[in-house]
Design an enzyme around this catalytic site. Structure first.
Site, PDB file in Angstrom:
ATOM      1  N   ASP A 108       0.891  -1.878 -13.554  1.00  0.00           N
ATOM      2  CA  ASP A 108      -0.063  -1.070 -14.324  1.00  0.00           C
ATOM      3  C   ASP A 108      -0.039   0.378 -13.850  1.00  0.00           C
ATOM      4  OD1 ASP A 108      -0.851  -3.076 -15.999  1.00  0.00           O
ATOM      5  OD2 ASP A 108      -2.990  -2.689 -15.739  1.00  0.00           O
ATOM      6  N   ASP A 159       0.833  -1.209   0.000  1.00  0.00           N
ATOM      7  CA  ASP A 159       0.000   0.000   0.000  1.00  0.00           C
ATOM      8  C   ASP A 159       0.866   1.258   0.000  1.00  0.00           C
ATOM      9  OD1 ASP A 159       0.692  -1.125   2.415  1.00  0.00           O
ATOM     10  OD2 ASP A 159      -1.067  -0.451   3.504  1.00  0.00           O
TER      11      ASP A 159
END
Ligand code: NAD
Length: 380
Positions: free
Chosen positions: A274, A246
């Protein structure tokens, strides 16, 4: 001056020593796939042929169907002959698979299964994705130039294990149902991908970051301890750190320059790469390599089959051309030839040539003309 790859020291009849390039022979399998796949692979093949001719190498080419077109013609997204050709080759260059024609969720099989099966069959467990925004296109990035400038990250994503390959299913509950996906990694699976990343870090900036979610997941706690052992025992020369996934998602857009090689599991790698693909501003520029412990590597652009522009002759072939440079580097050990292609792409971008996806509304050229420009730069 440019030198071609592998050298031999030759002694002439007069007793003088000279260096000459050694001919490399290689069998390459081309898998154009669906959508824009055939258009962009055709340009990469022209580039490979040009490099081989210029440097005296002998590459032979075989093509095979994969993905949606293979479902149409053979009823399976990975026909046996395609898999056999891949196994029998030194490296594989793939375009992309998929498209709306094969999107029916109730279909017996899907194009993507072809690609997943190929990776699994060839045990291509390490996916390498370099993310280095090209200086000529810094303003194409949605991030500020001062954040993106100088970024040069190599992601190494584990590709054949983790949650994407764990057991999955659904079960009935008293009320409704539940679905589950099992996430697991074994010690050898973690160690081998960390070794690939650590070797790569040694050849680059000497820094390795392992990304996990060890504050929550048991799988990540094993990942963290195995990675730490591999680095301590075999790569103590590297600067090594660990980052939670995260936090990594934030760092990638706030301080991406701070990372050199990043290694992580399948799902975290899928998402982070991505996200990172936005740093250079266009999908059309990013190549990737999938490697196993032995056997052929698989090289492809990171983008999909772009059905919205398929057949129009406007797709950007540069990611696939850069994938062919990775092929020369990683499967054929032709580093100089890989750099030749990368420099040619830089020269073409420097000259202002742009396909529509990177033209920011300005003048653009088509797929084949972009291939022509790269070939002209290679021959210059
Ligand atoms: P996509 O990457 O194909 O396209 C996203 C957008 O980027 C589109 O607007 C497209 O026109 C553009 N684009 C992509 N590559 C380009 C290029 N080389 N030049 C210019 N523009 C380019 O993603 P999508 O639309 O989400 O997926 C389309 C199909 O591709 C789907 O069937 C998907 O499953 C498949 N797919 C395949 C792969 C693969 O084969 N490795 C990867 C991703 C998606």
């Amino acid at each position: 001056m440019f030198f071609c790859g592998i050298w031999a020291i030759l002694r002439s009849s007069t007793g003088e020593y000279a260096k000459a390039t050694q001919t490399v022979q290689a069998r390459l399998t081309l898998l154009p796939g669906d959508g824009i796949g055939p258009e962009i692979v055709a340009q990469a093949e022209r580039v490979l042929r040009t490099v081989a001719e210029r440097c005296g190498h002998e590459f032979s080419y075989t093509s095979g169907p994969i993905g949606g077109n293979a479902i149409d013609d053979f009823g399976t997204p990975l026909p046996d002959d395609t898999l056999a050709a891949c196994r029998d080759s030194d490296a594989i260059l793939l375009g992309a698979v998929g498209g709306p024609k094969w999107d029916d969720p109730n279909a017996k099989t899907r194009p993507e299964i072809g690609l997943l099966s190929l990776r699994k069959e060839l045990q291509l467990f390490a996916n390498l994705r370099p993310v280095a925004p090209r200086p000529q296109l810094l303003d194409a990035s949605p991030l500020k130039r001062e954040i993106v400038e100088g970024v040069d990250i190599l992601f190494v994503r584990e590709l054949t294990g983790g949650i994407y390959f764990g057991e999955s299913g659904r079960r009935e509950l008293d009320e409704g149902e539940e679905a589950y996906n099992e996430m697991k990694y074994s010690t050898p699976e973690i160690a081998r991908v960390v070794r690939v990343a650590a070797e790569a870090a040694r050849g680059r900036g000497g820094r390795l970051t392992s990304v996990d979610k060890a504050n929550v997941l048991e799988v990540s706690r094993l990942w963290r301890s195995v990675a730490a052992d591999v680095v301590a025992n075999e790569f103590s020369d590297l600067q090594y750190d660990v980052v939670l996934v995260d936090a990594m998602a934030m760092h990638l857009i706030s301080r991406p320059r701070d990372f050199d090689v990043v290694v992580t599991g399948n799902m975290f790698g899928d998402i982070l790469t991505d996200e990172a693909s936005m740093l250079p501003g266009s999908l059309g520029l990013l190549p990737s390599a999938s490697l196993g412990e032995s056997g052929p590597g698989l090289y492809e652009p990171i983008h999909g089959s772009a059905p919205d522009i398929a057949g129009k002759g406007i797709a950007n072939p540069l990611a696939t051309i850069l994938a062919s440079a990775m092929l020369l580097r990683h499967s054929l050990q032709l580093e100089d030839e890989a750099v030749l292609i990368e420099s040619a792409v830089d020269a073409v971008l420097e000259s202002g040539a742009r396909t529509a996806d990177i033209a920011a509304g300005g003048p653009s050229i088509g797929t084949a003309e972009m291939g022509d420009r790269v070939i002209a730069a290679l021959q210059a």
